[in-house]
Design an enzyme around this catalytic site. Structure first.
Site, PDB file in Angstrom:
ATOM      1  N   GLY A 154       1.232  11.137   2.624  1.00 37.14           N
ATOM      2  CA  GLY A 154       0.425  12.075   3.402  1.00 37.14           C
ATOM      3  C   GLY A 154      -0.190  13.123   2.513  1.00 37.14           C
ATOM      4  O   GLY A 154       0.516  13.758   1.731  1.00 37.14           O
ATOM      5  N   CYS A 167       3.736   9.919   7.446  1.00 34.36           N
ATOM      6  CA  CYS A 167       4.196  11.114   6.763  1.00 34.36           C
ATOM      7  C   CYS A 167       5.348  10.795   5.836  1.00 34.36           C
ATOM      8  O   CYS A 167       5.898   9.706   5.845  1.00 34.36           O
ATOM      9  CB  CYS A 167       4.695  12.123   7.786  1.00 34.36           C
ATOM     10  N   TYR A 194       2.111  -2.274   1.959  1.00 28.60           N
ATOM     11  CA  TYR A 194       1.158  -1.319   1.398  1.00 28.60           C
ATOM     12  C   TYR A 194       1.718   0.093   1.183  1.00 28.60           C
ATOM     13  O   TYR A 194       1.462   0.725   0.166  1.00 28.60           O
ATOM     14  CB  TYR A 194      -0.063  -1.208   2.312  1.00 28.60           C
ATOM     15  N   ASP A 218      -5.693  -8.422  -3.021  1.00 29.79           N
ATOM     16  CA  ASP A 218      -5.362  -7.109  -2.451  1.00 29.79           C
ATOM     17  C   ASP A 218      -4.238  -7.288  -1.437  1.00 29.79           C
ATOM     18  O   ASP A 218      -3.965  -8.405  -0.999  1.00 29.79           O
ATOM     19  CB  ASP A 218      -6.589  -6.455  -1.795  1.00 29.79           C
ATOM     20  N   ASP A 219      -3.613  -6.163  -1.073  1.00 26.25           N
ATOM     21  CA  ASP A 219      -2.457  -6.257  -0.156  1.00 26.25           C
ATOM     22  C   ASP A 219      -2.901  -6.465   1.283  1.00 26.25           C
ATOM     23  O   ASP A 219      -2.175  -7.047   2.070  1.00 26.25           O
ATOM     24  CB  ASP A 219      -1.620  -4.987  -0.252  1.00 26.25           C
ATOM     25  N   ASN A 243       8.550  11.826  10.774  1.00 27.91           N
ATOM     26  CA  ASN A 243       7.656  10.732  10.388  1.00 27.91           C
ATOM     27  C   ASN A 243       7.739   9.670  11.476  1.00 27.91           C
ATOM     28  O   ASN A 243       8.816   9.231  11.823  1.00 27.91           O
ATOM     29  CB  ASN A 243       8.093  10.147   9.039  1.00 27.91           C
ATOM     30  N   GLY A 244       6.579   9.282  11.980  1.00 26.06           N
ATOM     31  CA  GLY A 244       6.546   8.267  13.037  1.00 26.06           C
ATOM     32  C   GLY A 244       5.607   8.703  14.131  1.00 26.06           C
ATOM     33  O   GLY A 244       4.807   9.623  13.948  1.00 26.06           O
ATOM     34  N   CYS A 272       9.229  -4.935  12.155  1.00 23.99           N
ATOM     35  CA  CYS A 272       8.161  -4.852  13.141  1.00 23.99           C
ATOM     36  C   CYS A 272       6.935  -5.483  12.473  1.00 23.99           C
ATOM     37  O   CYS A 272       6.507  -5.038  11.412  1.00 23.99           O
ATOM     38  CB  CYS A 272       7.860  -3.400  13.506  1.00 23.99           C
ATOM     39  N   CYS A 282       9.062  -1.197   9.801  1.00 21.99           N
ATOM     40  CA  CYS A 282       7.626  -1.512   9.708  1.00 21.99           C
ATOM     41  C   CYS A 282       7.380  -2.331   8.445  1.00 21.99           C
ATOM     42  O   CYS A 282       7.591  -1.852   7.330  1.00 21.99           O
ATOM     43  CB  CYS A 282       6.854  -0.192   9.630  1.00 21.99           C
ATOM     44  N   SER A 339      -3.347  -1.070  -5.140  1.00 21.48           N
ATOM     45  CA  SER A 339      -2.596  -1.710  -4.060  1.00 21.48           C
ATOM     46  C   SER A 339      -2.340  -3.196  -4.274  1.00 21.48           C
ATOM     47  O   SER A 339      -1.343  -3.730  -3.800  1.00 21.48           O
ATOM     48  CB  SER A 339      -3.326  -1.484  -2.733  1.00 21.48           C
ATOM     49  N   CYS A 351      -1.507  -0.115  15.223  1.00 21.89           N
ATOM     50  CA  CYS A 351      -0.120   0.349  15.160  1.00 21.89           C
ATOM     51  C   CYS A 351       0.020   1.589  16.029  1.00 21.89           C
ATOM     52  O   CYS A 351      -0.841   2.462  16.015  1.00 21.89           O
ATOM     53  CB  CYS A 351       0.236   0.703  13.727  1.00 21.89           C
TER      54      CYS A 351
HETATM   55  P1  AMP Z   1     -10.397  -1.603   4.458  1.00 21.73           P
HETATM   56  O1  AMP Z   1     -11.358  -1.170   3.435  1.00 21.73           O
HETATM   57  O2  AMP Z   1     -10.561  -0.854   5.749  1.00 21.73           O
HETATM   58  O3  AMP Z   1     -10.382  -3.100   4.697  1.00 21.73           O
HETATM   59  O4  AMP Z   1      -8.950  -1.212   3.953  1.00 21.73           O
HETATM   60  C1  AMP Z   1      -8.233  -2.021   3.085  1.00 21.73           C
HETATM   61  C2  AMP Z   1      -7.812  -1.264   1.866  1.00 21.73           C
HETATM   62  O5  AMP Z   1      -7.162  -0.044   2.225  1.00 21.73           O
HETATM   63  C3  AMP Z   1      -6.825  -2.054   1.042  1.00 21.73           C
HETATM   64  O6  AMP Z   1      -7.155  -1.878  -0.331  1.00 21.73           O
HETATM   65  C4  AMP Z   1      -5.479  -1.456   1.349  1.00 21.73           C
HETATM   66  O7  AMP Z   1      -4.682  -1.387   0.191  1.00 21.73           O
HETATM   67  C5  AMP Z   1      -5.793  -0.073   1.865  1.00 21.73           C
HETATM   68  N1  AMP Z   1      -5.054   0.267   3.101  1.00 21.73           N
HETATM   69  C6  AMP Z   1      -4.469  -0.544   3.988  1.00 21.73           C
HETATM   70  N2  AMP Z   1      -3.905   0.160   5.005  1.00 21.73           N
HETATM   71  C7  AMP Z   1      -4.150   1.449   4.771  1.00 21.73           C
HETATM   72  C8  AMP Z   1      -3.824   2.668   5.433  1.00 21.73           C
HETATM   73  N3  AMP Z   1      -3.122   2.681   6.575  1.00 21.73           N
HETATM   74  N4  AMP Z   1      -4.248   3.810   4.856  1.00 21.73           N
HETATM   75  C9  AMP Z   1      -4.929   3.804   3.724  1.00 21.73           C
HETATM   76  N5  AMP Z   1      -5.276   2.704   3.042  1.00 21.73           N
HETATM   77  C10 AMP Z   1      -4.898   1.529   3.556  1.00 21.73           C
END
Ligand code: AMP
Length: 462
Positions: A35, A8, A247, A350-351, A108-109, A438, A241, A288, A387
């Site tokens: 959010g 959040c 991300y 990607d991140d 938030n948390g 973390c 975190c 991202s 998490c």
């Molecule tokens: P996935 O398709 O499940 O492997 O998710 C990876 C993609 O979702 C990457 O492009 C990340 O930038 C993004 N991502 C990573 N964590 C989250 C999150 N908690 N909520 C939404 N998007 C996320």
């Protein structure tokens, strides 16, 4: 009780003779990435607190008419995302507890001892309507609040275990609290001779407030007509975190003295050193992967290019609640630049990889567009643990790297090579961004003990 995971954004402002509801609206607008499910604002006019919240984006929930009703000079606001099952209005925030001493809180948390808190409130005969830990916190705080919010907080905070960044509104005070681990962020800004609190500094920038500092782990700040007071309610054990920096946070937000965008570029530079590739172009997964791809390109000397154009009006793919819609989401969102991609050896950055859906679809898009080779590079380590402190990274079995080797993940996403940033590399990139992190989603080292029952539900224990 359903288990609720949330990530959040929170915002708070104390500013006499100002339209605080409107400023909170803009603050929440800047925090919308934290959010997208519900939004709410609570305002005090010193006599009472009024709260308005609904499901939807900030711009859908509020309009001139509603903002005009929210009169006062202290306000808090909240944007919320939660997982399926808890996506109901009663869980929207802020949570207002009315009475002789009204209060509203935005959280938030995620707490890990909600069952205990629920039992306690049941024993006191207090009704809980939603399924969120935030409601439990609000009700418990209200139980101890007889006009002195600081003593009430000092009494109840030790009973909250888990991640909590809170903004609290009473008739005459704005309070900000960060749990002893500081898992979720909170910053303090100066505005018009008074103060603003925001999950991230981008919430300050949008209203022209000046960034002062982060609220520290285990710190509470009380803002009222006499100014600001800081109380360290417990010893700090900083564990921000790290996924906020990977991300979640906006790239234009600041952590410590560093911009998130810069930290992410550094992740990309270190990734290029740890995992070089023989290629013609570095292409980011938008948005991202952009800063890390820039860093990767700077370090490797491989030219950076956009290769996938994003429809700016489609939200994050995770908003879609089921896998089928999520899969459609990527196609709705991205269009490849065929002429750029064709015949090229591409480093795709990607991140993070969570379930593997996004990367497998994008690798596929690049191949369909004629890419000769695709080398996937990820600017964070494999996510192998869920998490419990507020980021929706699903159950362990949904995390692709938790049950597949890197080689198997590579096969699944269909890239020619796949390499991740190391935990050590990530920590080096974040140095100076803040103190202490973390890293549980990458290492399984949880800084707050997780009850056995929750570990079982999330697939960490059999
Ligand atoms: P996935 O398709 O499940 O492997 O998710 C990876 C993609 O979702 C990457 O492009 C990340 O930038 C993004 N991502 C990573 N964590 C989250 C999150 N908690 N909520 C939404 N998007 C996320």
């Amino acid at each position: 009780m359903d288990e609720v995971k949330e990530y959040c954004g929170v915002f708070g402002i104390y500013s006499p003779n100002t339209d605080v509801a409107r400023l909170t609206y803009f603050g929440l607008f800047a925090l919308q990435h934290r959010g997208q499910e519900s939004a709410g604002i609570a305002v005090s006019d010193r006599r009472d607190i009024v709260c308005y919240k609904e499901m939807g984006l900030v711009s859908q929930v509020f309009n001139e008419k509603i903002l005009n009703i929210l009169k006062g000079d202290i306000a808090i606001g909240h944007v919320r995302y939660s997982t399926t099952g808890s996506s109901i209005e009663v869980n929207a925030q802020p949570i207002l507890v009315s009475g002789e001493y009204p209060l509203a809180i935005a959280h938030n948390g995620n707490l890990v001892n909600t069952l205990e808190l629920k039992r306690e409130l049941d024993n006191e005969g207090i009704k809980v309507y939603g399924t969120s830990d935030s409601e439990l916190m609000a009700k418990k705080l209200s139980l101890y609040y007889n006009g002195d919010i600081v003593s009430a907080l000092l009494k109840v905070l030790p009973s909250f275990q888990g991640a909590y960044t809170l903004v609290i509104l009473t008739k005459d005070k704005l309070i900000g609290v960060r749990d002893p681990y500081g898992i979720r962020p909170l910053v303090l800004g100066r505005f018009n001779g008074s103060y603003v609190l925001s999950s991230e500094s981008c919430g300050l920038d949008i209203i022209g407030a000046r960034f002062i500092r982060e609220i520290l782990p285990g710190e509470m700040v009380i803002i009222d007509e006499s100014g600001i007071e800081s109380i360290r309610f417990t010893e700090a054990n900083p564990h921000l975190c790290i996924f906020e920096l990977v991300y979640f946070a906006r790239p234009d937000s600041k952590f410590g003295t560093r911009l998130v965008h810069e930290i992410r570029q550094e992740m990309g530079r270190i990734l290029a050193k740890e995992a070089p590739a023989d290629a013609d172009l570095v292409i980011p997964v938008p948005d991202s992967g952009v800063p890390a791809a820039i860093g990767y390109s700077q370090q490797s000397g491989i030219p950076f290019s956009e290769g996938l154009i994003k429809n700016r009006y489609v939200g994050r793919t995770f908003i879609q609640p089921d896998q089928r819609l999520r899969e459609l989401g990527v196609k709705l969102k991205l269009n490849p630049l065929k002429e750029v991609i064709e015949g090229k050896r591409i480093v795709l950055v990607d991140d993070s990889i969570v379930r593997g859906t996004t990367s497998s679809q994008i690798v596929n898009l690049l191949r369909e567009s004629g890419a000769k080779e695709v080398h996937m590079r990820v600017s964070s380590p494999p996510i192998t643990y869920p998490c419990f402190y507020g980021i929706d990274t699903a159950e362990r079995k949904q995390l692709i790297a938790a049950y597949k080797s890197i080689e198997e993940v590579k096969e699944y996403i269909g890239s020619d090579t796949l390499k991740y940033l190391s935990v050590d590399g990530l920590l080096r990139a974040c140095k100076g961004g803040s103190e202490g992190f973390c890293t549980a989603c990458f290492t399984g080292k949880y800084c707050i003990e997780i009850p056995k029952a929750i570990k079982i539900t999330k697939g960490i224990l059999e």
